[in-house]
Motif scaffolding. Structure first.
Motif, PDB file in Angstrom:
ATOM      1  N   PHE A 106      33.521  42.538   6.224  1.00 46.91           N
ATOM      2  CA  PHE A 106      33.296  43.984   6.275  1.00 46.91           C
ATOM      3  C   PHE A 106      34.571  44.652   6.774  1.00 46.91           C
ATOM      4  N   THR A 107      34.880  45.809   6.219  1.00 47.09           N
ATOM      5  CA  THR A 107      36.023  46.585   6.703  1.00 47.09           C
ATOM      6  C   THR A 107      35.625  48.043   6.856  1.00 47.09           C
ATOM      7  N   PHE A 108      36.305  48.752   7.772  1.00 46.13           N
ATOM      8  CA  PHE A 108      36.058  50.178   7.942  1.00 46.13           C
ATOM      9  C   PHE A 108      37.257  50.793   8.647  1.00 46.13           C
ATOM     10  N   GLY A 109      37.325  52.113   8.599  1.00 50.82           N
ATOM     11  CA  GLY A 109      38.439  52.827   9.203  1.00 50.82           C
ATOM     12  C   GLY A 109      39.296  53.474   8.141  1.00 50.82           C
ATOM     13  N   SER A 110      40.605  53.536   8.393  1.00 48.68           N
ATOM     14  CA  SER A 110      41.532  54.173   7.460  1.00 48.68           C
ATOM     15  C   SER A 110      41.740  53.296   6.230  1.00 48.68           C
TER      16      SER A 110
END
Length: 854
Positions: free
Chosen positions: A142-146
């Protein structure tokens, strides 16, 4: 071995001499220090290395520091360090005893729980400059942010405020994920691949190109890395990337036993060999099977190559089958109709491969469970699954078809044998899945022939339809909705069965004589049109025909001849309704709109022939039947109708020289009609020639005869009010109306039966000799004499009865052969020799046009 790439650093990192550095593709370098590197970390200003519990730090060049420092070992007294994490300006160290040491001051913020990661079983987390990546126990990233540099791997540059699965990696054997400032690295243990995505500056993605990547992209690592080494540690710094490798041990037994507590376990040949040879205890084997076959990630890692839908297809040993069945059942029960991420649907491709290797009974049960789960998927997931199916190799796709076709065949077989312990709805589920696959094959132009979908047991079911009418009627109505599953002959039988059942359900509000068509042979077309204009015919009931002045009751023979003769009269309409093309096929006359009601009645007559199961001997092209089934004709259809015209268009499309196309002086008109506005002012060029050809074909089959076809189709639907004919393919519908184009005369002899004689009698031998020596024209006259039509039924002569009856009368030499057309019976006098038989038969088929017997 330690690999590194990205911004320039001290050659050899201070770990080896500069001349000991190996250079690979895309600027990737590798070193092999004498003292093995056990751990590495990199930040904006420092890179740290742990060797034998000792920590060395290398200062990296940055905006305010334009060169690399020397590698320095930290003085840590008795502490043995096992972990170092480098940040912006310092580092944090973790000692074996649990002590935490810091290299510089830092500020600590209050942690905030990420609720959307609850129950995701996160095992590691990495933070970059402005983005975060997490790895779950099952291998999901999972990835998140900019996301401005593509560092989230979501096929876009959007920011994500909540964790989102990296779909391209779902199901792969992800073992590590690490974030740099604006890029992300992921390692895949099973394939020894490293994937990167995000910012390209200074080559830190390792792809050899100065472009952003917003989906995971594999590195071109040094060849030696793949052959001898395994990835141990992956590190992404601000402008640097590191991969730490260890040489794999040669101890095969040690390698073959997986550590079930670490991430995902993948199936391999060594593991299967241990299962088969039972070198391990059954408890261990059972635990491994459960681990591999009950995890979506493990299954994907075992059976799928990275980012490809190709199957390794290892054979499952019999000793393991029962345990595999159990875990597959558990997995089927846990499948979510709203899967997270596209890659989760890979499981729906792997499960059929597992199920089809099981024993028949369990295979059918699990296939039904899988079909139910597929049908429960939400529409978006359906589309993604169909996209995956369209990309499967042919052998995979064929095995998928075979699995659901076999399950359907087994249920149909049970139904035809009267074993109704199976729910008939299961059959419909299997057929719905087959329909999905069939539509995928059609839309993707896959080389999977229609015959692979045909269920031959349908023919056996139709043989028993009268004895088990209620049950089989329900089954036939289900099969009717899935016409791809039956061959042409079976569909014809289904059509007739459903039509007969429908006729019985239609109230007969007319008297017995209303549907009796009385006509003269000499004015057959005029009488027919006059009858139809009276609007008294009940099209839902069968047509009966009587020729005025002739004896005989219509038990299909008279009406068969009626449509055969009517075909000849209809062709006389060619000047105002039909026009004959160079191929001898006919098409609607574009200039025939003054006789629009004639197009309507032409459609009525064709519909009546189809509904009453008779043939019309008019050479319509396949394009007509495509249009009736709401399919678009193509250039190949034009080639069937007008070969010369179509070949000219094909030559236009194949021409390579611009000058040659220009010299043809074509514009967007056809026979004086503009294909587009101002078409006579627009030349055909190499750039627009495909559009010209498409519009040309559309004009011939659609625009130029739009009104004519509308009237014809209106009449066709009137003449054949039972729309079950839509189950046929265009080629089948053409054959159903025209009859089969194949005249297999030997088949006619093979299907013959005899009364008061036998195939070995001299007279019968003479008859077949005479028939075989007739011209093709006279052979067809014999068919008209015997059946009232020269058309061959769908499926060939074997679908039509022929009985030869010997008439042993005293005046045989003076008699002609007779035909009971309605029953396909030939009455043959006992002629004394073959010449007499020949002459009498020729006379009968040439001049006997009136019915004198029933």
């Amino acid at each position: 071995m330690l690999c590194f790439w990205g911004a320039q650093v001290r050659e050899g990192l201070g770990l080896v001499k500069p001349d000991q550095v190996k250079h690979g593709e895309s600027g990737i370098r590798s070193v092999c220090p004498k003292t093995a590197v056990q751990h590495v970390s990199a930040g904006r200003s420092f890179a740290g290395f742990i060797r034998d519990g000792n920590v060395s730090v290398l200062r990296l060049r940055s905006e305010d520091y334009d060169h690399d420092g020397k590698l320095k070992e930290l003085q840590l007294k008795n502490n043995k360090i096992r972990l170092i994490v480098c940040g912006g300006d310092g580092a944090v160290l973790l000692a074996n005893g649990g002590n935490v040491l810091i290299m510089d001051k830092s500020t600590v913020h209050v942690p905030t729980v990420v609720n959307s990661l609850n129950r995701k079983k996160t095992v590691s987390i990495s933070c970059g400059g402005e983005h975060t990546a997490t790895l779950s126990k099952g291998g999901t990233v999972f990835t998140f942010g900019s996301g401005g540099s593509g560092q989230l791997g979501h096929n876009s540059f959007r920011d994500e405020h909540h964790p989102r699965v990296v779909a391209e990696l779902w199901g792969s054997e992800v073992s590590q994920v690490t974030c740099g400032r604006h890029h992300t690295l992921v390692s895949i243990t099973s394939s020894k691949l490293i994937y990167s995505f995000g910012c390209w500056i200074q080559g830190k993605l390792g792809n050899g190109k100065m472009i952003k990547k917003f989906v995971p992209f594999p590195y071109l690592l040094h060849t030696e890395c793949n052959q001898e080494y395994a990835i141990e540690k992956l590190v992404a710094g601000e402008n640097h990337s590191f991969a730490l490798f260890f040489k794999e041990l040669g101890n095969e037994s040690a390698m073959s036993k997986p550590n079930l507590s670490r991430g995902i376990v993948t199936l391999n040949e060594r593991m299967i060999d241990r299962w088969v040879s039972e070198r391990d205890s059954w408890v261990t084997i059972k635990r491994e099977i459960t681990k591999v076959f009950s995890s979506a990630a493990c299954l994907n890692g075992s059976f799928l190559k990275a980012r490809e839908l190709n199957c390794i297809q290892p054979e499952i040993p019999l000793i393991c089958v029962s345990q595999v069945v159990k875990v597959v059942e558990q997995m089927l029960r846990s499948l979510n109709p709203y899967p997270v991420g596209e890659e989760s649907l890979r499981l729906y491709i792997l499960l059929p491969e597992l199920i089809r290797r099981l024993q028949k009974q369990r295979r059918t049960e699990l296939t039904e469970a899988l079909a139910s789960k597929i049908l429960q998927l939400d529409p978006d997931a359906h589309k993604v699954l169909e996209k995956y199916w369209s990309k499967l190799p042919d052998d995979w796709l064929k095995s998928l078809v075979k699995l659901f076709r076999k399950a359907s065949a087994e249920l149909i077989g049970q139904i035809s044998r009267g074993k109704m312990n199976q729910d008939i709805q299961h059959l419909e589920k299997f057929l719905k899945i087959l329909q999905m696959i069939y539509q995928v094959c059609c839309s993707a132009n896959r080389d999977i022939p229609n015959r692979d979908f045909i269920i031959h047991e349908i023919s056996d079911l139709l043989d028993t339809v009268r004895t088990k009418a209620i049950v089989n009627s329900r089954t036939i109505k289900i099969l009717f909705k899935f016409p791809f599953a039956a061959d042409t002959a079976s569909k014809c039988r289904m059509f007739r069965y459903l039509r007969d059942e429908w006729i019985q359900s239609v109230p007969d509000i007319y008297n017995d004589n209303t549907n009796m068509l009385r006509i003269n042979r000499e004015s057959l077309l005029t009488d027919t049109l006059e009858y139809l204009r009276q609007n008294i015919h009940s099209f839902s009931h069968r047509l009966e025909v009587t020729f005025i002045g002739e004896n005989g009751r219509d038990m299909r023979g008279l009406s068969a001849e009626f449509f055969s003769l009517l075909s000849q009269y209809l062709l006389k309409w060619e000047k105002k309704v039909l026009e004959v093309h160079e191929s001898s096929l006919v098409w609607f006359n574009p200039d025939g709109m003054q006789a629009k009601r004639d197009f309507y009645y032409l459609g009525v007559i064709c519909g009546m022939a189809l509904y009453n199961h008779h043939y019309i001997n008019i050479g319509f092209p396949l394009a007509l039947f495509k249009k009736l089934l709401q399919q678009s004709p193509t250039l190949n259809d034009l080639e069937e109708l007008s070969p010369v015209e179509a070949r000219s268009l094909k030559s236009l499309l194949e021409e390579d020289e611009d000058e040659v196309v220009d010299m043809l002086f074509l514009d967007f008109t056809v026979k004086g009609h503009e294909l587009i506005p101002n078409g006579n002012q627009i030349p055909v060029t190499r750039a627009n020639r495909q559009k010209y050809v498409d519009l040309y074909v559309d004009f011939v089959f659609n625009k130029s005869v739009n009104s004519q076809f509308e009237h014809f189709s209106e009449g066709f639907f009137k003449g054949c009010p039972f729309d079950a004919w839509s189950m046929f393919h265009p080629e089948e519908l053409q054959e159903l109306l025209h009859g089969s184009p194949k005249y297999e005369w030997k088949e006619l002899q093979q299907c013959a039966s005899y009364e008061k004689c036998s195939a070995s009698d001299e007279l019968i031998k003479n008859f077949w000799t005479v028939l075989s020596e007739l011209s093709e024209e006279n052979k067809r006259k014999f068919l008209i004499f015997l059946y009232g039509t020269d058309r061959v039924p769908v499926g060939g002569f074997s679908k039509r009865s022929l009985k030869i009856l010997l008439s042993d009368c005293p005046d045989a030499e003076d008699r002609l052969p007779e035909a009971q057309t309605c029953f396909g019976r030939l009455i043959l006098p006992k002629y004394s020799d073959i010449n007499t038989l020949h002459n009498k038969l020729i006379h009968a088929i040439s001049f006997c046009e009136v019915f004198g017997r029933e």
